[in-house]
Write a protein that holds these residues in place. Structure first.
Motif, PDB file in Angstrom:
ATOM      1  N   GLU A 148      12.389  23.021  10.516  1.00 49.33           N
ATOM      2  CA  GLU A 148      11.206  23.320   9.720  1.00 49.33           C
ATOM      3  C   GLU A 148      11.558  23.397   8.241  1.00 49.33           C
ATOM      4  O   GLU A 148      10.802  22.914   7.375  1.00 49.33           O
ATOM      5  N   ASP A 149      12.707  23.986   7.933  1.00 54.72           N
ATOM      6  CA  ASP A 149      13.126  24.052   6.527  1.00 54.72           C
ATOM      7  C   ASP A 149      13.361  22.656   5.965  1.00 54.72           C
ATOM      8  O   ASP A 149      12.962  22.345   4.830  1.00 54.72           O
ATOM      9  N   TRP A 150      14.026  21.813   6.751  1.00 45.33           N
ATOM     10  CA  TRP A 150      14.272  20.440   6.299  1.00 45.33           C
ATOM     11  C   TRP A 150      12.959  19.687   6.078  1.00 45.33           C
ATOM     12  O   TRP A 150      12.811  18.940   5.110  1.00 45.33           O
ATOM     13  N   ASN A 151      12.014  19.867   6.974  1.00 43.41           N
ATOM     14  CA  ASN A 151      10.728  19.182   6.851  1.00 43.41           C
ATOM     15  C   ASN A 151       9.986  19.648   5.600  1.00 43.41           C
ATOM     16  O   ASN A 151       9.393  18.837   4.863  1.00 43.41           O
ATOM     17  N   GLU A 152      10.021  20.956   5.359  1.00 42.85           N
ATOM     18  CA  GLU A 152       9.343  21.486   4.184  1.00 42.85           C
ATOM     19  C   GLU A 152      10.001  20.984   2.895  1.00 42.85           C
ATOM     20  O   GLU A 152       9.314  20.592   1.943  1.00 42.85           O
ATOM     21  N   LYS A 153      11.327  20.979   2.883  1.00 42.86           N
ATOM     22  CA  LYS A 153      12.030  20.491   1.702  1.00 42.86           C
ATOM     23  C   LYS A 153      11.763  19.002   1.476  1.00 42.86           C
ATOM     24  O   LYS A 153      11.615  18.537   0.337  1.00 42.86           O
ATOM     25  N   LEU A 154      11.694  18.239   2.588  1.00 45.20           N
ATOM     26  CA  LEU A 154      11.457  16.805   2.464  1.00 45.20           C
ATOM     27  C   LEU A 154      10.072  16.512   1.926  1.00 45.20           C
ATOM     28  O   LEU A 154       9.882  15.658   1.055  1.00 45.20           O
ATOM     29  N   THR A 155       9.063  17.208   2.434  1.00 47.59           N
ATOM     30  CA  THR A 155       7.694  16.957   1.989  1.00 47.59           C
ATOM     31  C   THR A 155       7.454  17.426   0.559  1.00 47.59           C
ATOM     32  O   THR A 155       6.543  16.927  -0.117  1.00 47.59           O
ATOM     33  N   GLN A 156       8.233  18.375   0.070  1.00 41.74           N
ATOM     34  CA  GLN A 156       8.067  18.875  -1.289  1.00 41.74           C
ATOM     35  C   GLN A 156       9.006  18.212  -2.296  1.00 41.74           C
ATOM     36  O   GLN A 156       8.961  18.537  -3.481  1.00 41.74           O
ATOM     37  N   SER A 157       9.825  17.293  -1.821  1.00 34.13           N
ATOM     38  CA  SER A 157      10.755  16.625  -2.729  1.00 34.13           C
ATOM     39  C   SER A 157      10.023  15.595  -3.585  1.00 34.13           C
ATOM     40  O   SER A 157       8.962  15.075  -3.216  1.00 34.13           O
ATOM     41  N   GLU A 158      10.604  15.288  -4.759  1.00 29.68           N
ATOM     42  CA  GLU A 158       9.996  14.335  -5.673  1.00 29.68           C
ATOM     43  C   GLU A 158      10.010  12.915  -5.083  1.00 29.68           C
ATOM     44  O   GLU A 158       9.065  12.143  -5.263  1.00 29.68           O
ATOM     45  N   ALA A 159      11.087  12.587  -4.382  1.00 28.26           N
ATOM     46  CA  ALA A 159      11.171  11.244  -3.796  1.00 28.26           C
ATOM     47  C   ALA A 159      10.068  11.025  -2.766  1.00 28.26           C
ATOM     48  O   ALA A 159       9.444   9.951  -2.710  1.00 28.26           O
ATOM     49  N   TYR A 160       9.810  12.030  -1.949  1.00 23.04           N
ATOM     50  CA  TYR A 160       8.748  11.908  -0.926  1.00 23.04           C
ATOM     51  C   TYR A 160       7.386  11.757  -1.595  1.00 23.04           C
ATOM     52  O   TYR A 160       6.559  10.932  -1.191  1.00 23.04           O
ATOM     53  N   LYS A 161       7.137  12.580  -2.631  1.00 21.65           N
ATOM     54  CA  LYS A 161       5.851  12.499  -3.303  1.00 21.65           C
ATOM     55  C   LYS A 161       5.657  11.144  -3.988  1.00 21.65           C
ATOM     56  O   LYS A 161       4.571  10.553  -3.926  1.00 21.65           O
ATOM     57  N   LYS A 162       6.737  10.645  -4.630  1.00 15.74           N
ATOM     58  CA  LYS A 162       6.627   9.338  -5.288  1.00 15.74           C
ATOM     59  C   LYS A 162       6.380   8.226  -4.267  1.00 15.74           C
ATOM     60  O   LYS A 162       5.572   7.322  -4.497  1.00 15.74           O
ATOM     61  N   THR A 163       7.081   8.306  -3.149  1.00 16.23           N
ATOM     62  CA  THR A 163       6.880   7.292  -2.098  1.00 16.23           C
ATOM     63  C   THR A 163       5.457   7.336  -1.565  1.00 16.23           C
ATOM     64  O   THR A 163       4.821   6.287  -1.350  1.00 16.23           O
ATOM     65  N   GLN A 164       4.930   8.527  -1.347  1.00 12.92           N
ATOM     66  CA  GLN A 164       3.561   8.650  -0.849  1.00 12.92           C
ATOM     67  C   GLN A 164       2.565   8.118  -1.862  1.00 12.92           C
ATOM     68  O   GLN A 164       1.593   7.423  -1.513  1.00 12.92           O
ATOM     69  N   GLU A 165       2.763   8.424  -3.159  1.00 13.47           N
ATOM     70  CA  GLU A 165       1.864   7.906  -4.198  1.00 13.47           C
ATOM     71  C   GLU A 165       1.942   6.389  -4.300  1.00 13.47           C
ATOM     72  O   GLU A 165       0.920   5.701  -4.462  1.00 13.47           O
ATOM     73  N   THR A 166       3.166   5.856  -4.170  1.00 13.35           N
ATOM     74  CA  THR A 166       3.330   4.401  -4.244  1.00 13.35           C
ATOM     75  C   THR A 166       2.610   3.703  -3.098  1.00 13.35           C
ATOM     76  O   THR A 166       1.924   2.686  -3.287  1.00 13.35           O
ATOM     77  N   LEU A 167       2.759   4.247  -1.904  1.00 13.66           N
ATOM     78  CA  LEU A 167       2.076   3.657  -0.753  1.00 13.66           C
ATOM     79  C   LEU A 167       0.563   3.750  -0.896  1.00 13.66           C
ATOM     80  O   LEU A 167      -0.169   2.819  -0.538  1.00 13.66           O
ATOM     81  N   SER A 168       0.092   4.866  -1.424  1.00 14.41           N
ATOM     82  CA  SER A 168      -1.346   5.019  -1.605  1.00 14.41           C
ATOM     83  C   SER A 168      -1.875   4.014  -2.624  1.00 14.41           C
ATOM     84  O   SER A 168      -2.914   3.370  -2.422  1.00 14.41           O
ATOM     85  N   GLN A 169      -1.160   3.873  -3.744  1.00 15.36           N
ATOM     86  CA  GLN A 169      -1.582   2.903  -4.756  1.00 15.36           C
ATOM     87  C   GLN A 169      -1.537   1.477  -4.228  1.00 15.36           C
ATOM     88  O   GLN A 169      -2.415   0.660  -4.524  1.00 15.36           O
ATOM     89  N   ALA A 170      -0.498   1.169  -3.442  1.00 10.71           N
ATOM     90  CA  ALA A 170      -0.403  -0.170  -2.867  1.00 10.71           C
ATOM     91  C   ALA A 170      -1.572  -0.444  -1.938  1.00 10.71           C
ATOM     92  O   ALA A 170      -2.145  -1.547  -1.926  1.00 10.71           O
ATOM     93  N   GLY A 171      -1.965   0.552  -1.146  1.00  9.60           N
ATOM     94  CA  GLY A 171      -3.113   0.361  -0.267  1.00  9.60           C
ATOM     95  C   GLY A 171      -4.391   0.146  -1.042  1.00  9.60           C
ATOM     96  O   GLY A 171      -5.216  -0.710  -0.692  1.00  9.60           O
ATOM     97  N   GLN A 172      -4.578   0.906  -2.112  1.00 10.85           N
ATOM     98  CA  GLN A 172      -5.783   0.736  -2.930  1.00 10.85           C
ATOM     99  C   GLN A 172      -5.817  -0.629  -3.602  1.00 10.85           C
ATOM    100  O   GLN A 172      -6.865  -1.285  -3.668  1.00 10.85           O
ATOM    101  N   LYS A 173      -4.661  -1.063  -4.132  1.00 13.57           N
ATOM    102  CA  LYS A 173      -4.613  -2.375  -4.773  1.00 13.57           C
ATOM    103  C   LYS A 173      -4.892  -3.499  -3.774  1.00 13.57           C
ATOM    104  O   LYS A 173      -5.573  -4.481  -4.095  1.00 13.57           O
TER     105      LYS A 173
END
Length: 240
Positions: A148-173
C-alpha cells in the motif's frame, strides 16, 4: 531297479468296490476296463473337502447352504437390475434424452456428492482456517502495508502524474484529430456535389435517363398501334 515298484513292470493295484485290492495287468487286452473299475471306488467326504478348523460338519453344511442361497439371490438381483436398465433406456429414448444429457446429469450429481462429502467439507474448512491464519499473520499484514505504501508513493510521484497527463492529452488529441478528419471528409463531399463538374455529370445522367425512358414508352406505343408507328420516321424513334 528296486523290486518295490511293481507298477513299472506293468502291474498295478486299485481298490475294488468291496474295499479290497485287485491286481491289474497294464499289458492286458482288458486294460481299458481300468477306468470302469475306478468309477466304482467310493469317495470319502473327508477326502473330498476337509472341514476348516474350528467348524463341525453340520456348521460347514449350513454355511455352504447359506452361500448357495446368497449366490442365487445375487443372480436374481443381477437379472432384475438388467431389466430395470433396459426399461430406463426405453424411457429415456421416448423422452428424447441423449447419452450426453445422462452424462451431464451424472457429472452434476457426482459434483454435488463431492461437495456434500465429509472430505470436501473438511478440506474447505481447513482452507478457510489457513486463509484466516495467513491473512492475520504479521508477515501478511507487513507485506500488505508495504504494498500500500508503494502504491501510494507511485501514484503521488511526479513521473506517474506526468505519464497520466501525457496519456490524457494524447487521447484528447486523437479524438480531436478523428473529429477533424470526419469534418474535412464531409466538407469535401459537399464541395464536390456543388461543383460544376459534378452538376454537369448529374445533368448528363438525367438526360440519358430521360431518353432511355422515352424510348421505352415509344416502343410500347408502337406495339399497341402498329399503323401509327409506320407514319413516324426511324429518326424520331431513335433513343439518341
Amino acid at each position: 531297479m528296486p523290486a518295490a515298484l511293481p507298477w513299472i513292470a506293468g502291474d498295478a493295484r486299485v481298490g475294488n468296490s468291496r474295499g479290497g485290492l485287485s491286481d491289474i495287468n497294464l499289458n492286458s487286452p482288458n486294460k481299458g476296463l481300468l477306468a470302469d473299475a475306478m468309477t466304482d471306488v467310493p469317495v470319502d467326504n473327508a477326502a473330498r473337502s476337509a472341514a476348516p478348523e474350528g467348524l463341525t460338519l453340520a456348521e460347514e453344511e449350513e454355511l455352504r447352504s447359506e452361500l448357495a442361497k446368497v449366490e442365487e439371490e445375487i443372480g436374481t438381483l443381477r437379472q432384475v437390475l438388467a431389466a430395470k436398465e433396459r426399461h430406463c433406456g426405453e424411457l429415456k429414448r421416448k423422452l428424447g434424452l441423449t447419452p450426453l444429457d445422462g452424462l451431464k446429469q451424472n457429472l452434476s450429481k457426482s459434483w454435488h456428492d463431492v461437495q456434500v462429502s465429509n472430505a470436501y467439507v473438511k478440506t474447505s474448512e481447513k482452507l478457510g482456517e489457513w486463509n484466516d491464519k495467513v491473512t492475520q499473520s504479521d508477515l501478511y499484514l507487513s507485506a500488505s502495508s508495504t504494498l500500500e505504501d508503494w502504491n501510494e508513493k507511485l501514484t503521488q510521484s511526479e513521473a506517474y502524474k506526468k505519464t497520466q497527463e501525457t496519456l490524457s492529452q494524447a487521447g484528447q488529441k486523437t479524438s480531436a484529430a478523428l473529429s477533424n478528419v470526419g469534418s474535412v471528409i464531409s466538407r469535401k463531399l459537399g464541395d464536390m456535389r456543388n461543383s460544376a463538374t459534378f452538376k454537369s455529370f448529374e445533368d448528363r445522367v438525367g438526360t440519358i435517363k430521360n431518353r432511355v425512358v422515352g424510348s421505352r414508352e415509344n416502343s410500347t406505343d408502337g406495339l399497341h398501334s402498329p399503323s401509327g408507328a409506320g407514319d413516324k420516321s426511324p429518326q424520331d424513334n431513335a433513343p439518341f
